[in-house]
Write an enzyme that holds these catalytic residues in place. Structure first.
Site, mmCIF file in Angstrom:
data_model
loop_
_atom_site.group_PDB
_atom_site.id
_atom_site.type_symbol
_atom_site.label_atom_id
_atom_site.label_comp_id
_atom_site.label_asym_id
_atom_site.label_seq_id
_atom_site.Cartn_x
_atom_site.Cartn_y
_atom_site.Cartn_z
ATOM 1 N N ILE A 13 0.682 -1.336 0.215
ATOM 2 C CA ILE A 13 0.041 -0.014 0.073
ATOM 3 C C ILE A 13 0.929 1.122 -0.004
ATOM 4 O O ILE A 13 0.628 2.183 -0.733
ATOM 5 C CB ILE A 13 -1.103 -0.025 1.136
ATOM 6 C CG1 ILE A 13 -1.933 -1.159 1.087
ATOM 7 C CG2 ILE A 13 -1.869 1.119 1.131
ATOM 8 C CD1 ILE A 13 -2.846 -1.515 2.297
ATOM 9 N N ILE A 52 11.279 1.957 12.270
ATOM 10 C CA ILE A 52 10.767 2.878 12.722
ATOM 11 C C ILE A 52 10.958 2.968 14.400
ATOM 12 O O ILE A 52 10.521 3.861 14.965
ATOM 13 C CB ILE A 52 9.099 2.489 12.553
ATOM 14 C CG1 ILE A 52 8.576 1.342 12.948
ATOM 15 C CG2 ILE A 52 8.658 3.241 11.202
ATOM 16 C CD1 ILE A 52 7.052 1.140 13.048
ATOM 17 N N PHE A 73 3.016 3.077 7.341
ATOM 18 C CA PHE A 73 2.769 1.625 6.636
ATOM 19 C C PHE A 73 3.405 0.658 7.044
ATOM 20 O O PHE A 73 3.520 -0.555 6.831
ATOM 21 C CB PHE A 73 2.681 1.762 5.231
ATOM 22 C CG PHE A 73 1.638 2.782 4.489
ATOM 23 C CD1 PHE A 73 0.402 2.652 4.309
ATOM 24 C CD2 PHE A 73 2.164 3.983 4.457
ATOM 25 C CE1 PHE A 73 -0.298 3.402 3.778
ATOM 26 C CE2 PHE A 73 1.460 5.139 3.887
ATOM 27 C CZ PHE A 73 0.321 4.990 3.618
ATOM 28 N N TYR A 141 -2.841 -9.262 15.900
ATOM 29 C CA TYR A 141 -2.854 -7.961 14.905
ATOM 30 C C TYR A 141 -3.765 -6.878 15.197
ATOM 31 O O TYR A 141 -3.392 -5.653 15.308
ATOM 32 C CB TYR A 141 -3.130 -8.895 13.373
ATOM 33 C CG TYR A 141 -3.136 -7.515 12.418
ATOM 34 C CD1 TYR A 141 -2.159 -6.838 12.015
ATOM 35 C CD2 TYR A 141 -4.412 -7.528 11.960
ATOM 36 C CE1 TYR A 141 -2.269 -5.622 10.907
ATOM 37 C CE2 TYR A 141 -4.557 -6.371 10.666
ATOM 38 C CZ TYR A 141 -3.451 -5.736 10.424
ATOM 39 O OH TYR A 141 -3.504 -4.752 9.577
ATOM 40 N N PHE A 169 -10.548 -2.085 4.593
ATOM 41 C CA PHE A 169 -11.073 -3.434 4.693
ATOM 42 C C PHE A 169 -10.177 -4.282 3.879
ATOM 43 O O PHE A 169 -9.213 -3.995 3.961
ATOM 44 C CB PHE A 169 -12.494 -3.149 4.236
ATOM 45 C CG PHE A 169 -13.639 -2.630 5.369
ATOM 46 C CD1 PHE A 169 -13.435 -1.556 5.857
ATOM 47 C CD2 PHE A 169 -14.390 -3.691 6.027
ATOM 48 C CE1 PHE A 169 -13.999 -1.333 7.104
ATOM 49 C CE2 PHE A 169 -15.266 -3.595 6.968
ATOM 50 C CZ PHE A 169 -14.896 -2.211 7.723
ATOM 51 N N ASN A 170 -10.385 -4.911 2.556
ATOM 52 C CA ASN A 170 -9.757 -5.751 2.125
ATOM 53 C C ASN A 170 -9.000 -4.952 0.781
ATOM 54 O O ASN A 170 -9.684 -4.963 -0.274
ATOM 55 C CB ASN A 170 -10.515 -7.045 1.549
ATOM 56 C CG ASN A 170 -10.798 -7.880 2.504
ATOM 57 O OD1 ASN A 170 -11.558 -7.486 3.673
ATOM 58 N ND2 ASN A 170 -10.005 -8.998 2.667
ATOM 59 N N PHE A 208 -11.604 -21.357 2.512
ATOM 60 C CA PHE A 208 -11.696 -21.524 3.869
ATOM 61 C C PHE A 208 -12.736 -21.530 4.166
ATOM 62 O O PHE A 208 -13.397 -20.459 4.645
ATOM 63 C CB PHE A 208 -10.614 -20.444 4.319
ATOM 64 C CG PHE A 208 -9.288 -20.770 4.106
ATOM 65 C CD1 PHE A 208 -8.498 -21.808 3.932
ATOM 66 C CD2 PHE A 208 -8.420 -19.501 4.361
ATOM 67 C CE1 PHE A 208 -7.351 -21.914 3.910
ATOM 68 C CE2 PHE A 208 -6.965 -19.724 3.958
ATOM 69 C CZ PHE A 208 -6.324 -20.765 3.678
#
Ligand code: UDP
Length: 328
Positions: A13, A52, A73, A141, A169-170, A208
């Site tokens: 991203i 970081i 990110f 997470y 979201f995804n 799944f």
């Protein structure tokens, strides 16, 4: 006002955000450990290799440069791994991120854009999910992301550091140029894995779980194009500069697709047959995750441009073939 530090900017991203920042006249400075990022993804942009958690290196950058905002990110993202190795996640996604905050505050950098996640909601009570839904992550997470959101509120109250947390979201798809895209090791995400079952002889995608409470028994997710996410970051930056108020927004298309529907979309787009088998549920997967992104639309002026599932799959397909050719 133009220099933006993008930590984790050489990842999936982050690299799309870096490209878009530059296209819109900003000067992104990529800060990435290259543990999971790729220097090739940010070729032509300034890159500092670092972690970081390295307060001294970050403070040095903040002292020498005129950073208007930090976009972060740099975090680990694999839910399953976070269950197995929680300390890895708490150490990087929380403790190291606090070092970044310390360096920012000590240097007077007071704007922050945070990659958060739908995982902060856990099993949602209502869909589409609004930002004020119950926050109840079900894995380490998601907890690391929620901890940072909470810490940001405290830091804002104490020091006036303003932030916008974006709950993705995804994330899916790739820049249509075909030179940057998703490349995780190991890959765990649905769309790249379906595409790999076409490109790699020995790989078969496993669905799944087929007994979820959905119309075809497979999980429903809200897939959002990575460039639409990138666009939201730039709008968030501009809103943070103009309004100076902290906020939290969901980012999704507001429309969900089952795993089987995504597989069908891949068949339509590629004209090929993915190799598919059915397997048991993956632990921790809610039946349905679909965003209400009305607040981001109203307050940031955000409108996804690549909302069609076919467009998302088409750009991912172009990238996946390029990735295979380049051996990334
Ligand atoms: N999924 C699947 N097989 C896979 C990977 C994912 O059936 O090999 C399903 C997963 O159970 C979920 C959806 O695809 O319902 C999206 O999963 P992904 O890991 O891409 O994203 P997540 O929803 O975990 O953020």
């Amino acid at each position: 006002m133009k220099e933006i530090l993008v930590t984790g900017g050489a990842g999936y991203i982050g690299s799309h955000v870096v490209k878009m920042l530059a296209e819109r006249g900003y000067h992104p400075i990529v800060f990435d450990s290259l543990e999971n990022g790729f220097a090739e993804f940010v070729r032509g942009h300034e890159l500092v290799q670092g972690n970081i958690g390295d307060y001294a290196l970050l403070a040095d950058i903040f002292r020498k440069r005129n950073i208007a905002c930090v976009m972060n990110f740099a975090s680990y993202i694999a839910v399953g791994e976070s269950v197995q190795l929680p300390l890895k996640y708490y150490a990087n996604n929380v403790a190291n991120t606090f070092e970044l905050f310390r360096a920012m505050l000590d240097s007077g950098v007071k704007r922050f854009i945070f990659s958060s996640t739908a995982a902060v909601y856990g099993y949602p009570e209502e869909v589409p999910i609004r930002e004020n839904a119950k926050l109840s992550p079900i894995n380490p997470y998601g907890r690391t992301k929620l901890m940072i959101e909470q810490a940001l509120q405290d830091i804002d109250a104490a020091s006036g550091m303003k932030f916008i947390a974006l709950r993705y979201f995804n994330a899916a798809g790739a820049d249509p140029g075909g030179n940057i895209g998703e490349s995780h090791t190991p890959e765990t995400h649905l769309i790249p894995l379906i595409l790999r079952s076409i490109l790699e002889d020995e790989y078969t995608i496993t669905v799944f779980g087929t007994d979820y409470r959905t119309h075809d028994g497979t999980c429903i997710r809200d897939y959002i194009h990575v460039n639409d996410l990138a666009d939201a970051h730039i709008l968030a930056l501009e809103t943070l500069v103009s309004k100076g108020e902290s906020a939290v927004y969901n980012l999704g298309n507001g429309r969900g697709f089952t795993v089987r529907e995504v597989i069908d979309a891949v068949k339509r787009v590629t004209g090929k047959n993915p190799k598919v088998k059915e397997g048991p549920r993956r632990p921790g997967d809610p039946d349905v995750l679909v965003a209400s992104s009305e607040e981001a639309m109203a307050e940031l002026g955000w409108k996804p441009q690549m909302a069609e599932l076919e467009t998302i799959v088409e750009t991912a397909w172009r990238w996946e073939r390029q990735r295979k050719r380049k051996g990334w």
